[in-house]
Design an enzyme around this catalytic site. Structure first.
Site, PDB file in Angstrom:
ATOM      1  N   LYS A   1      35.013  41.218  38.754  1.00  0.00           N
ATOM      2  CA  LYS A   1      35.017  42.380  37.865  1.00  0.00           C
ATOM      3  C   LYS A   1      33.861  43.307  38.221  1.00  0.00           C
ATOM      4  O   LYS A   1      32.861  42.916  38.832  1.00  0.00           O
ATOM      5  CB  LYS A   1      34.922  41.964  36.394  1.00  0.00           C
ATOM      6  CG  LYS A   1      33.583  41.321  35.985  1.00  0.00           C
ATOM      7  CD  LYS A   1      32.489  42.319  35.608  1.00  0.00           C
ATOM      8  CE  LYS A   1      31.177  41.620  35.255  1.00  0.00           C
ATOM      9  NZ  LYS A   1      30.036  42.550  35.149  1.00  0.00           N
TER      10      LYS A   1
ATOM     11  N   ASP B   1      31.301  36.127  29.398  1.00  0.00           N
ATOM     12  CA  ASP B   1      32.269  36.885  30.197  1.00  0.00           C
ATOM     13  C   ASP B   1      33.585  36.151  30.403  1.00  0.00           C
ATOM     14  O   ASP B   1      34.564  36.742  30.870  1.00  0.00           O
ATOM     15  CB  ASP B   1      31.683  37.211  31.579  1.00  0.00           C
ATOM     16  CG  ASP B   1      30.685  38.357  31.542  1.00  0.00           C
ATOM     17  OD1 ASP B   1      30.649  39.080  30.525  1.00  0.00           O
ATOM     18  OD2 ASP B   1      29.942  38.523  32.532  1.00  0.00           O
TER      19      ASP B   1
END
Length: 309
Positions: free
Chosen positions: A11, A136
């Site tokens: 990401k 996350d």
């Protein structure tokens, strides 16, 4: 099913703000997360007993200190599965780079064991368990474009961003996330990134508007300590990037380009400068995890899609 191979996507942050430091020491964030087509590969194989982890990067632990092992152990406690599992990791996402490499590997474990042993977990259960591994991980379980709030676990789906090409540049330095957050004095900051503006641009499919508003508040700490980050950003912009930004707490920097030719040229410029050795040209992705094969049969099936969010 005896064997399953998954791709776990990295990401970047299209915008990152820290709202405040909470009494428990965590930071309340507001950021826009985006998966990209840069991935690690994890192979899951049934075994007679226990959890065995194999990694192809000697800098990474292959025991209970690895998030992959922690995720598998947690799942085995909540959903005991027959026998055991061997998980093999082929590492491609840069390590300690601000790209959620460890978290996305852990997220792939939820998808992998769920499919391998037919555990019946839905996305919401995976996210609830995943936050126990890391802030996350819930995002990495679903992927795509997301507004992330709280400590990162409060997720709001956004439309997929407009198509673009990215240059990913990881300099040869290690950045401590703990150091960055400890040296971010939120109470003294007067300018915060326009996360709402980035979100509006994404919702309007406005790539230029998105790029103009993209900021990462953690750069105020990391760039001061590591000037190479500023140098890479400047070079990417000089090479035609619509914008260049540090991802997470760094040190990875990414530039956004409208064409692959421009991105390729910028990658060559950074390579020639010697500022970063780990360099990739890639694109945005709308999923977190892609199935490559089962039992050795060639396949390419999306495991986590935007429709499942």
């Amino acid at each position: 099913m005896e064997t399953l191979i998954l791709k776990a996507m990295a990401k970047v942050n299209l915008g990152l703000d820290v709202v405040r430091r909470m009494e428990n020491g965590y930071h309340q964030v507001k950021m826009i997360m985006q998966t990209i087509n840069l991935f690690d590969e994890l192979t899951f194989e049934r075994a007679q007993e226990g959890i065995t982890l194999r990694v192809d990067d000697e800098t990474l632990p292959a025991d209970e200190n690895n998030l992959i092992w922690k995720a598998a152990s947690l799942i085995s406690q909540v959903h005991p599965f027959p026998g055991g599992v061997t998980i093999s990791l082929k590492k491609r996402i840069p390590v300690a780079a601000g790209m959620a490499g460890g978290s996305t590997d852990a997220a792939a474990v939820f998808h992998g064991l769920n499919a391998l042993f037919a555990l019946g977990m839905d996305i919401e259960e995976m996210k609830r368990l995943g936050v126990q591994i890391g802030a996350d991980v819930p995002y990495c379980i679903v992927g795509g474009t997301m507004l992330s709030e709280g400590i990162g676990e409060v997720l709001t789906p956004l439309p997929q961003v407009p198509e673009a090409f990215l240059v990913i540049a990881k300099p040869e330095i290690a950045v401590s996330t703990k150091y960055v957050y400890e040296n971010l004095h939120v109470e003294t900051i007067t300018h915060h990134p326009d996360i709402d503006g980035v979100r509006l641009a994404v919702e309007n499919s406005d790539l230029g508007g998105m790029c103009r508003r993209m900021e990462n508040i953690l750069e105020t700490v990391t760039e001061k300590k590591y000037p190479v980050i500023s140098k890479i950003k400047h070079l990417l912009k000089e090479s035609g990037a619509m914008t260049a930004l540090m991802s997470g707490s760094g040190p990875t920097v990414f530039g956004v380009f409208e064409t692959k030719a421009a991105a390729d040229n910028a990658r060559e410029a950074v390579a020639a400068s010697g500022l970063a050795k780990q360099l990739f040209v890639t694109t945005f992705s709308d999923c977190a995890c892609v199935e490559v094969s089962r039992r050795g049969e060639g396949k390419d099936t999306v495991v986590s899609t935007r429709a499942q969010k």
